[in-house]
Scaffold this motif. Structure first.
Motif, PDB file in Angstrom:
ATOM      1  N   ALA A  40       0.545  -1.093   0.185  1.00 28.72           N
ATOM      2  CA  ALA A  40      -0.005  -0.279  -0.485  1.00 28.72           C
ATOM      3  C   ALA A  40       0.543   1.313  -0.215  1.00 28.72           C
ATOM      4  N   GLU A  41       0.700   1.963  -1.139  1.00 32.03           N
ATOM      5  CA  GLU A  41       1.065   3.206  -0.807  1.00 32.03           C
ATOM      6  C   GLU A  41       0.437   4.483   0.127  1.00 32.03           C
ATOM      7  N   LEU A  42       1.353   4.903   1.292  1.00 35.44           N
ATOM      8  CA  LEU A  42       0.746   5.988   2.055  1.00 35.44           C
ATOM      9  C   LEU A  42       1.853   7.763   1.465  1.00 35.44           C
ATOM     10  N   LEU A  43       0.548   8.488   1.400  1.00 36.89           N
ATOM     11  CA  LEU A  43       1.215   9.140   0.395  1.00 36.89           C
ATOM     12  C   LEU A  43       0.831  10.478   1.601  1.00 36.89           C
ATOM     13  N   PHE A  44       1.901  11.163   0.941  1.00 37.98           N
ATOM     14  CA  PHE A  44       2.397  12.244   2.110  1.00 37.98           C
ATOM     15  C   PHE A  44       1.598  13.094   2.128  1.00 37.98           C
ATOM     16  N   ASP A  45       1.451  13.974   2.794  1.00 38.95           N
ATOM     17  CA  ASP A  45       0.305  15.635   2.561  1.00 38.95           C
ATOM     18  C   ASP A  45       0.996  16.872   2.052  1.00 38.95           C
ATOM     19  N   ARG A  46       2.337  16.463   1.666  1.00 39.38           N
ATOM     20  CA  ARG A  46       3.404  17.464   1.287  1.00 39.38           C
ATOM     21  C   ARG A  46       5.496  16.656   0.850  1.00 39.38           C
ATOM     22  N   SER A  47       5.250  17.517  -0.678  1.00 36.07           N
ATOM     23  CA  SER A  47       6.635  16.616  -0.945  1.00 36.07           C
ATOM     24  C   SER A  47       7.205  17.094   0.242  1.00 36.07           C
ATOM     25  N   ILE A  48       9.024  16.261   0.297  1.00 31.63           N
ATOM     26  CA  ILE A  48      10.175  16.577   1.166  1.00 31.63           C
ATOM     27  C   ILE A  48      10.980  16.406   0.114  1.00 31.63           C
ATOM     28  N   ASP A  49      11.897  17.628   0.168  1.00 31.40           N
ATOM     29  CA  ASP A  49      13.113  17.533   0.103  1.00 31.40           C
ATOM     30  C   ASP A  49      14.320  16.802   0.936  1.00 31.40           C
ATOM     31  N   ARG A  50      15.423  16.232   0.231  1.00 33.00           N
ATOM     32  CA  ARG A  50      16.461  15.956   0.938  1.00 33.00           C
ATOM     33  C   ARG A  50      16.810  16.836   2.589  1.00 33.00           C
ATOM     34  N   GLY A  51      16.962  16.103   3.114  1.00 36.65           N
ATOM     35  CA  GLY A  51      17.602  17.301   4.633  1.00 36.65           C
ATOM     36  C   GLY A  51      16.062  17.182   5.895  1.00 36.65           C
ATOM     37  N   GLU A  52      14.869  17.769   4.241  1.00 37.31           N
ATOM     38  CA  GLU A  52      13.600  17.108   5.333  1.00 37.31           C
ATOM     39  C   GLU A  52      12.839  16.232   6.293  1.00 37.31           C
ATOM     40  N   THR A  53      11.838  16.164   6.963  1.00 38.73           N
ATOM     41  CA  THR A  53      11.284  15.339   8.054  1.00 38.73           C
ATOM     42  C   THR A  53       9.895  15.496   7.668  1.00 38.73           C
TER      43      THR A  53
END
Length: 301
Positions: free
Chosen positions: A202-215
């Motif tokens: 199953a995919e769990l889709l984040f509510d926002r995309s995160i970039d390198r270093g972000e949590t």
């Protein structure tokens, strides 16, 4: 080759075999004494256990081992402590390199990833690192696993990370798939089930995309149908393929067990165990800091 060095032997089999020999009891007498305690075990099973051909795994077998310790005048946990954790039942399966899958056929996993639209997930699994993981397992009245709620903080090692792929082992083909509910900072995307091998992806889709270093922190629940609930074999654990800063594991019981302990294994180091005490709400917890790779879990009787 001596009896203690036979092929496929284990510490559990050797200690059980020597303890039975020291007791002077035949397997028939051992069986009779277990039956007097309300524990039915076949002579064939006892023979397989002491020869190393098989090891106790089911909840009823684990209870029989605890009774065996009493019958053979051993210390509590002397045999149980020699058993490795059973195959995970209901724990999210770690995404492993193709040569390192042990819980189910790799071809089944690859076919499932293809169906869910993530054929390259195994190669891309390093792009999100779990930093903190918190599992809460609910054990039902019948001893089965009612649900697991997981809260995880990920840190991205590449840009534009927007989902986590969850692979869940139902505990065999006989156990139905759980119901996935996204609780926090994510939504459920595509879900595919392999009923033959007892797997869900199953995919769990984040509510926002995160970039390198972000949590990103997400929380979700996997709820099983029942009763009867899927058997969890008196244990719950995670296997970490990479280090994790913090892992918190809670087990909540409908019926409090007689004994609980945490265990961990890292690399070739011997297993570490520590007894746990139930809290006022009838549960236990254990925490691992800067742990892994390795296995960390809780077992009970």
């Amino acid at each position: 080759m001596s009896n203690s060095e036979r092929a496929g032997d284990s510490a559990f089999a050797r200690v059980l075999r020597s303890s039975i020999a020291r007791s002077g009891l035949s397997l028939d007498r051992v069986q009779a004494r277990l039956l007097a305690k309300g524990i039915p075990v076949s002579v064939t099973a006892l023979s397989y256990w002491q020869s190393g051909k098989r090891q106790p795994e089911r909840r009823s077998s684990i209870s029989a081992v605890a009774a065996l310790e009493d019958v053979l005048a051993l210390r509590p946990g002397e045999l149980l402590g020699l058993l490795p954790p059973p195959k995970p039942r209901g724990a999210p399966a770690r995404r492993r390199p193709p040569s390192d899958t042990v819980n189910f056929p790799m071809e089944a996993l690859l076919a499932l990833l293809e169906r869910v639209g993530a054929p390259y997930a195994l190669e891309q699994q390093h792009r999100l690192n779990p930093i903190t993981v918190h599992d809460r397992c609910e054990v039902a009245e019948d001893g089965g696993q009612r649900s697991t709620t997981a809260r995880t903080v990920f840190q991205a090692t590449a840009d534009a990370q927007d989902r986590w792929l969850l692979v869940y082992d139902h505990g065999g083909a006989d156990a139905g798939p759980p119901y996935l509910q996204a609780l926090r900072n994510c939504t459920a995307g595509r879900v595919e089930v392999d009923t033959e091998h007892g797997l869900t992806a199953a995919e769990l889709l984040f509510d926002r995309s995160i970039d390198r270093g972000e949590t990103q922190l997400i929380e979700y629940t996997l709820a099983n149908g029942g009763p009867p609930y899927p058997e969890c074999r008196n244990t719950y654990y995670r296997e970490f393929r990479r280090p994790v800063r913090e892992y918190l594991l809670e087990i909540r019981f409908h019926t409090p067990p007689r004994q609980c302990w945490q265990y961990s294994r890292a690399g070739e180091d011997p297993e570490q165990r520590r007894d746990l005490k139930l809290d006022a709400t009838g549960g236990v917890h254990a925490i691992a800091l800067d742990f892994g790779p390795g296995v960390f879990g809780i077992s009970w009787l």
